[in-house]
Motif scaffolding. Sequence first.
Motif, mmCIF file in Angstrom:
data_model
loop_
_atom_site.group_PDB
_atom_site.id
_atom_site.type_symbol
_atom_site.label_atom_id
_atom_site.label_comp_id
_atom_site.label_asym_id
_atom_site.label_seq_id
_atom_site.Cartn_x
_atom_site.Cartn_y
_atom_site.Cartn_z
ATOM 1 N N UNK A 56 11.377 3.239 5.268
ATOM 2 C CA UNK A 56 12.131 2.150 4.637
ATOM 3 C C UNK A 56 11.594 1.869 3.242
ATOM 4 N N UNK A 57 10.255 1.815 3.127
ATOM 5 C CA UNK A 57 9.651 1.515 1.826
ATOM 6 C C UNK A 57 10.044 2.574 0.805
ATOM 7 N N UNK A 91 18.259 -1.383 9.141
ATOM 8 C CA UNK A 91 17.740 -0.586 10.253
ATOM 9 C C UNK A 91 18.799 0.326 10.861
ATOM 10 N N UNK A 103 8.626 1.874 8.841
ATOM 11 C CA UNK A 103 8.363 1.034 7.673
ATOM 12 C C UNK A 103 8.085 1.883 6.431
ATOM 13 N N UNK A 104 7.327 2.977 6.628
ATOM 14 C CA UNK A 104 7.063 3.864 5.489
ATOM 15 C C UNK A 104 8.356 4.446 4.949
ATOM 16 N N UNK A 119 0.811 -1.223 0.000
ATOM 17 C CA UNK A 119 0.000 0.000 0.000
ATOM 18 C C UNK A 119 0.847 1.277 0.000
ATOM 19 N N UNK A 120 1.953 1.256 0.727
ATOM 20 C CA UNK A 120 2.818 2.444 0.742
ATOM 21 C C UNK A 120 3.341 2.749 -0.657
ATOM 22 N N UNK A 153 5.822 6.084 9.944
ATOM 23 C CA UNK A 153 6.425 4.882 10.541
ATOM 24 C C UNK A 153 7.792 4.622 9.915
#
Lengths: 339, 220
Positions: free
Chosen positions: B174-175, B186, B171-172, B105-106, B169
């Motif tokens: 990183x994406x 990380x 994760x966002x 989704x990102x 986030x």
Amino acid sequence: MKFSKYLKNNYLIILLFIVIIAIIDLMLISFKTNNQAIVGVTITGVLGFILYLIYDFYRRKKFYDKFINDLDLLDKKYLITEMIEKPNFYEGEILYDALYEIDKSMAEKIKEYSLNIQDFKEYIEMWIHEAKLPLASLNLIVHNHKELSDKKITEQLKRLDDDIEQVLYYVRSENAEKDYLIKETEIAKVISNVAIKNKDILLENNIDFEVEVGNTKVLTDSKWLEFIVNQIVSNSIKYIRNDVEHLIKITTEENNKNVILKIYDNGIGIGKSDIPKVFDKTFTGNNGRKIETSTGMGLYIAKQLCKKLGHKITIDSKENEYTEVSILFNKDDFLNVAK
Amino acid sequence: MKKILIVEDDTSISEELKNLLDNAGYNGVILKDFENSYAEIKRENPDLILLDINIPKLNGEMLLQKIRKESNVPIIMVTSKNTETDEVLSLSYGANDYITKPYNPTILLLRINNLFKRIENKNDILTYNDLTVDPKKGIIKNDKEELILTKNEMIIFTFLLANRGNIVTRDDLMTDLWNNDSYINDNALNVNISRLRTKLTDFGYEDAIETRKGQGYILK
């Protein structure tokens, strides 16, 4: 067809002929017929018989020799009925007609099977598109509801997606029809898609993912190549070695004639005796036995797809050191000239 | 607010998609009447269309051709038909992008954002308070000073800036980094964020990037 074998095969009639000639001769002798007449009758009879044998042998030889020769030359043996002419002797005609019947019936059967396979393939493709919908939905749900968000869920969803893809590409690789499209593809883009797909699992396992492919372009079907690279990278992730800093490194080499894409990992490697077999169907080997989720299909399908696309895939490895899979792409001279 | 029309017959997906778009600051609208899909698209007059290929009545590729006869509205094909042929066809019919289900989704949001940027042809210069940010040149400056940001620092900063005031986030981030071919881990993300903080501190924004434990980061 050999004359000696032909004679052997007809020994009864030859024997019978000799006996009959002998009886006739004996009868003529007992009737005190002129000796010259006896010799004349015998020679005429024997000569006539030999001529008949030779004629009969040659018309058979003509048919069967061509038949066997054509059969040897044919790649698809069942096409033999298209090659031979109808023979001019009775048994030959029977054989000829029977072959036609057999061929026709086989063709019908094969058509039936190929239609079944086609139907099955279409069903699988459709089913896979359907199965991707709940997957897409679940990915969105997990993303939208942070309280549900868990890397474990997305990882399992990714696994499911990989497994579904594997079926799709198995069907595509086994299918005779050409359902790929070759065009100029940037390797970096393919790698990027694979990387994003595997991001979570790579990060979680602390695997360094290094890519040095520049803006190398190859002629391929990008979706197929993405599947192939994903299979290889998935293997690298599966078979990491615990006593080192995990690394997957993707590089390209280029010369006048071809481009080589290399996917290297410092994982557990493959035993020497297993290497020649890794592309075999359902081969899992020593490593596979250590890991439950190994089906032995990934590399097999990858190889089949490479074959269809005209790429060459090879593997090099040393146990407990590294594994490196190379994919060799040919450069199209014509395309370069056209540019 | 930009209106994005979702043309998708799987209700679960279309609702979650609307949810995703709404949360990202767009106005997601779901197409309902597939019988008169074209008329409804015209009526809604969206800023962007997410178009599936396998939809009832007029299929996505045909609908795409029909729309393109009259309009240049940005269209992203979102489909489970993962073949090169479909992609090439869609792009040749005039789709701006092609993404296959299931997607991250990102990544979808990034693609939408990129498409808007590309179409509006903005000069890419961003601002943060008195700072000017030029992602293309990789610099950040005010009247007195100019600093160079690395590629990764710039990706992180522009992402935070685009979502200013909201939690982003890890994760966002990183994406977005991975989507730009920076396959960092990380630790490297931590290093990049702390370097970015130091650079912002140089301009006097000491606590501009706040860490929200267990959630992510927020640019104040």
